[in-house]
Design an enzyme around this catalytic site. Structure first.
Site, PDB file in Angstrom:
ATOM      1  CG  ASP A  44      -1.963  -1.057   1.152  1.00  0.00           C
ATOM      2  OD1 ASP A  44      -2.802  -1.124   2.052  1.00  0.00           O
ATOM      3  OD2 ASP A  44      -1.950  -1.833   0.171  1.00  0.00           O
ATOM      4  CG  ASP A  48      -0.770   5.137   0.268  1.00  0.00           C
ATOM      5  OD1 ASP A  48      -1.740   4.899  -0.480  1.00  0.00           O
ATOM      6  OD2 ASP A  48      -0.734   4.824   1.473  1.00  0.00           O
ATOM      7  CB  SER A  93     -12.226   7.848  -0.280  1.00  0.00           C
ATOM      8  OG  SER A  93     -11.355   8.906  -0.458  1.00  0.00           O
ATOM      9  CB  ILE A  94     -11.249   9.616   4.934  1.00  0.00           C
ATOM     10  CG1 ILE A  94     -11.553   8.136   5.136  1.00  0.00           C
ATOM     11  CG2 ILE A  94     -12.178  10.471   5.755  1.00  0.00           C
ATOM     12  CD1 ILE A  94     -11.534   7.750   6.593  1.00  0.00           C
ATOM     13  CE  LYS A 132      -7.813   4.442   6.112  1.00  0.00           C
ATOM     14  NZ  LYS A 132      -7.969   3.201   5.382  1.00  0.00           N
ATOM     15  CE  LYS A 340      -3.281   4.426   4.512  1.00  0.00           C
ATOM     16  NZ  LYS A 340      -2.994   3.416   3.515  1.00  0.00           N
ATOM     17  CB  CYS A 456      17.462 -33.014   8.067  1.00  0.00           C
ATOM     18  SG  CYS A 456      18.900 -33.851   8.738  1.00  0.00           S
TER      19      CYS A 456
HETATM   20  S1  IVH Z   1     -15.230   6.751   7.691  1.00  0.00           S
HETATM   21  C1  IVH Z   1     -16.785   9.887   4.860  1.00  0.00           C
HETATM   22  N1  IVH Z   1     -14.121   5.261   9.543  1.00  0.00           N
HETATM   23  O1  IVH Z   1     -11.192   3.705   5.097  1.00  0.00           O
HETATM   24  C2  IVH Z   1     -16.028   8.972   5.744  1.00  0.00           C
HETATM   25  N2  IVH Z   1     -13.631   4.744   7.275  1.00  0.00           N
HETATM   26  O2  IVH Z   1     -11.389   6.036   2.627  1.00  0.00           O
HETATM   27  C3  IVH Z   1     -16.159   7.587   5.312  1.00  0.00           C
HETATM   28  N3  IVH Z   1     -12.149   2.796   7.009  1.00  0.00           N
HETATM   29  O3  IVH Z   1     -12.284   2.093   2.671  1.00  0.00           O
HETATM   30  C4  IVH Z   1     -15.276   6.606   5.945  1.00  0.00           C
HETATM   31  N4  IVH Z   1     -11.904   2.350   9.144  1.00  0.00           N
HETATM   32  O4  IVH Z   1     -13.791   1.471   4.644  1.00  0.00           O
HETATM   33  C5  IVH Z   1     -14.240   5.479   8.218  1.00  0.00           C
HETATM   34  N5  IVH Z   1     -13.231   4.048  11.317  1.00  0.00           N
HETATM   35  C6  IVH Z   1     -13.358   4.249   9.993  1.00  0.00           C
HETATM   36  C7  IVH Z   1     -12.709   3.442   9.041  1.00  0.00           C
HETATM   37  C8  IVH Z   1     -12.864   3.730   7.678  1.00  0.00           C
HETATM   38  C9  IVH Z   1     -11.588   1.974   7.913  1.00  0.00           C
HETATM   39  C10 IVH Z   1     -11.961   2.651   5.555  1.00  0.00           C
HETATM   40  C11 IVH Z   1     -13.202   2.721   4.751  1.00  0.00           C
HETATM   41  C12 IVH Z   1     -12.705   3.176   3.419  1.00  0.00           C
HETATM   42  C13 IVH Z   1     -11.535   4.017   3.784  1.00  0.00           C
HETATM   43  C14 IVH Z   1     -11.918   5.462   3.716  1.00  0.00           C
END
Ligand code: IVH
Length: 698
Positions: A44, A48, A93-94, A132, A340, A456
């Site tokens: 990953d 990135d 996504s975030i 996360k 991260k 062995c």
């Molecule tokens: S919130 C608008 N909370 O991270 C916000 N996402 O890009 C929507 N992910 O693949 C996401 N843990 O599945 C949120 N505690 C968490 C998370 C989370 C993992 C993943 C999500 C997505 C990526 C967000």
């Protein structure tokens, strides 16, 4: 036609432009492998890095930005085979804070405050700090409390209908058991696989492969296994893949609005929990950047103890009205950020492939690597497990590979990174083949039918096996010979001073003190430690012998059942099978071991050297009130320590397991019991307190 005097550099020849095109094409391929095929070819962190490089070029040349750039969409396209689902509310996504240091949290807080036009005089902003999860985002749609559809994120606008598979996930409610939920409720969260479930799944997969079942494979990591299961076309197979779920947000909510139902994100999470959705325990409401940093550091230190993988933490502004005010930039909310951790996977090159010999003679191919910093340490060796794995992954000298190191687990080669299309093919050695003779002692190496490993056949003739057999016997969990470490054992074996376990006890002070770099004081310490180790227990001694498949727990059971060593040595396979936890493989291994005259000889000599333990009465006939029951311990019990409780349960014939499942008979809960208690309640497993356990033991 006249040519202009100064011809501006044609765009196609601009090196930035060329790099941009190359990056876009590479990122498209990588995203497809990652999202659609569930088969990433680079870590990953590498993805990135390329992504950020592209973002940087696009930032300096905004006129080159096109809607089809990988930076302009959320994920991959849905697979053809599943029905496509249009999300009522897009699954965004975030933004990822790329700085893995704690300053990432500071940068987020600064942006939020600026956006909200707060000054230093204003109070700190309240955030929810979450984990996360490293799994797969899922949207669960409930109509009148009934699960009607589950969809993957897909490209954020359209996902795949994976309802059949999601229905097999025990943690996801099919019907809400409470009241007060809105008629339309979409719950969003992450489907993932626990690490123990992942290990068990791979174990089963290896057994299938060994049994010759076609088309079976092992999985690279829990994320891949989870993604593979969710996108499995046959829900019957999906059902055999143990998945878990954590809720972290909502999608469409109607006819009420999210804002009319909840004031804060934390309230939303707690309500979801109340409605029956699993919500992670490691969630905190914190104030200001400093507390975000503290959370990040705390989780970074404890992440390896979590039963599942995470790749960072997520910060969200707690107040929903403030979230609304902050809004979105392109397709990312301004009120949330992912922060991260340093990657647990990295790329490096293979400089050699060696074969190591283990205690039981097992030959393990090990990749020697160009040093790489991964999971917090510099790694130069990574296991390839066995010949089949090495060949399946097709790892060769000269390859660029992904190395993974998580927690205290031995670093492993996850897979080979193919050279990019515009790169020349690499110099590679021939494909790996396990040597048919032991690289240490030259004895024949054999692979028994149904086994993945070559062994062995040299036994104690093999220096490698001999050294490790001695170290195994001397370890703390066996008879414990303090100070007898690998350097000393190596010296003693290489100099042919010791060969067998009894030789250890014939070592005198003079022999030890005569060794290179051995001070008299240290020699005396070893002599004392050897003397001390002679008073031991039967389970420790039995475990120390290093009989295949006889671990500490089995050794305890055997000792308890038979009472004495002679009874164990003479027991038939049928008699051994009567012991708790002893199956045909263990019984056969014990028989084979004690049928060999030289092994009996070792035992006799050790006894003659003065090794002793107390023998008890055979307990085969003693009452076993908890036979056949499985217990899970959680929280702090008022009087019993964990180990005491475990010993008592095992002595009464019960088993103690680390995780709650439908097969758990009882969960014994003390104060501060955590997710195991919740899981027990979800699964309807009976919960006991210490008093009730003691009552059962009577
Ligand atoms: S919130 C608008 N909370 O991270 C916000 N996402 O890009 C929507 N992910 O693949 C996401 N843990 O599945 C949120 N505690 C968490 C998370 C989370 C993992 C993943 C999500 C997505 C990526 C967000």
């Amino acid at each position: 036609m006249t040519m202009p005097e100064t011809d501006p550099m044609p765009e196609a020849n601009n090196p930035d432009r060329q790099r941009l095109e190359a990056l876009r094409s590479q990122l498209h391929t990588l995203a497809h492998q990652y999202y659609v095929l569930d088969a990433p070819t680079v870590p990953d962190a590498e993805y990135d890095r390329l992504f950020r490089e592209l973002q940087a070029i696009e930032a300096t040349h905004p006129d080159w930005l096109t809607p089809d750039s990988p930076t302009q969409r959320v994920g991959g396209k849905p697979l053809d085979q599943f029905a496509s689902v249009r999300h009522a509310v897009p699954m965004l996504s975030i933004r990822t804070e790329t700085d893995t240091e704690s300053s990432g949290a500071q940068a987020f807080d600064t942006r939020v405050r600026k956006e909200l036009e707060l000054t230093d005089a204003d109070a700190p902003v309240e955030y929810v700090a979450e984990l996360k999860f490293d799994g797969l985002a899922i949207n669960l749609r409930y109509e009148n409390g009934v699960l009607v559809q589950a969809a993957t994120r897909g490209d954020g606008e359209n996902g795949e209908d994976v309802t059949q598979n999601i229905r097999t996930v025990g943690q996801i409610p099919l019907k809400l058991a409470t009241i007060g939920f809105p008629p339309v409720l979409e719950v969003r969260g992450e489907v993932y696989m626990r690490r123990d479930d992942f290990e068990a799944l791979n174990e089963r997969q290896r057994a299938r492969i060994a049994a010759g079942e076609k088309g079976e494979k092992t999985f690279v990591n829990p994320r891949n296994a989870a993604a593979g299961a969710v996108r499995q076309l046959d829900p019957g197979i999906a059902a055999q893949r143990p998945l878990s779920f954590f809720a972290y947000g909502v999608g469409e909510v109607a006819p009420q609005t999210v804002g009319s139902l909840f004031a804060t994100h934390m309230e939303l999470l707690q309500t979801l929990k109340g409605w029956g959705f699993p919500v992670a325990e490691e969630i905190r409401v914190v104030r200001g950047a400093d507390e975000l940093v503290a959370f990040h550091q705390h989780i970074a230190q404890t992440r390896d103890q979590l039963p599942f993988d995470i790749d960072g933490v997520v910060y969200k502004v707690n107040s929903l009205p403030l979230q609304q005010r902050l809004g979105f930039v392109t397709r990312e909310p301004r009120w949330a950020v992912a922060h991260k951790f340093p990657a647990q996977e990295q790329m490096t090159t293979v400089v050699a492939i060696d074969v190591q010999v283990g205690r039981t003679g097992k030959l393990t191919p090990v990749a020697k690597l160009a040093p790489v910093f991964v999971g917090g340490v510099t790694v130069t060796n990574a296991t390839l497990h066995n010949e089949d794995e090495a060949r399946r992954k097709d790892v060769r000298v000269g390859d660029t590979v992904i190395v993974r190191r998580a927690g205290d687990v031995i670093p492993e080669v996850v897979g080979v990174v193919p050279p990019a299309a515009d790169q020349p093919p690499r110099e590679r050695s021939a494909i790996f083949t396990m040597p048919r003779i032991c690289p240490v002692c030259g004895s024949v190496a054999v692979r028994e039918e149904g086994e993945a490993d070559y062994r062995c056949t040299g036994g104690l003739f093999c220096n490698a096996q001999c050294k490790q057999a001695i170290l195994h016997f001397a370890q703390r969990r066996a008879v414990e010979i303090e100070g007898l470490g690998d350097k000393l054992v190596e010296q003693l074996v290489d100099a042919k001073i010791i060969r067998t376990l009894p030789d250890l006890y014939r070592l005198g002070f003079t022999a030890l003190a005569g060794l290179d770099r051995m001070a008299e004081k240290s020699a005396q310490n070893i002599v004392d430690a050897l003397e001390k180790s002679k008073q031991t227990t039967l389970p420790r001694f039995l475990f120390g012998l290093g009989i295949r498949h006889v671990g500490e727990a089995t050794a305890k059971e055997l000792a308890r059942h038979f009472g004495g060593l002679d009874a164990i040595m003479d027991a038939s396979e049928e008699a051994l099978l009567q012991v708790n936890d002893v199956g045909p493989i263990v019984a056969k291994s014990l028989r084979t071991f004690f049928e060999q005259a030289h092994n009996r000889e070792v035992v006799e000599q050790l006894r003659a050297c003065g090794i002793r333990w107390e023998e008890g009465a055979a307990s085969a006939d003693s009452p076993k009130p908890l036979a056949g029951m499985t217990f899970v311990l959680t929280g702090t019990l008022p009087t019993l320590g964990r180990d005491d409780a475990k010993d008592l349960i095992e002595a009464a014939g019960g088993k103690v397991s680390g995780s709650v499942s439908k097969k758990t008979s009882y969960v014994v809960a003390g104060t501060e019991a955590g997710s195991k208690l919740t899981k027990a309640q979800e699964l309807g497993v009976a919960v006991l307190d210490e008093a009730a356990l003691l009552e059962m033991l009577k």
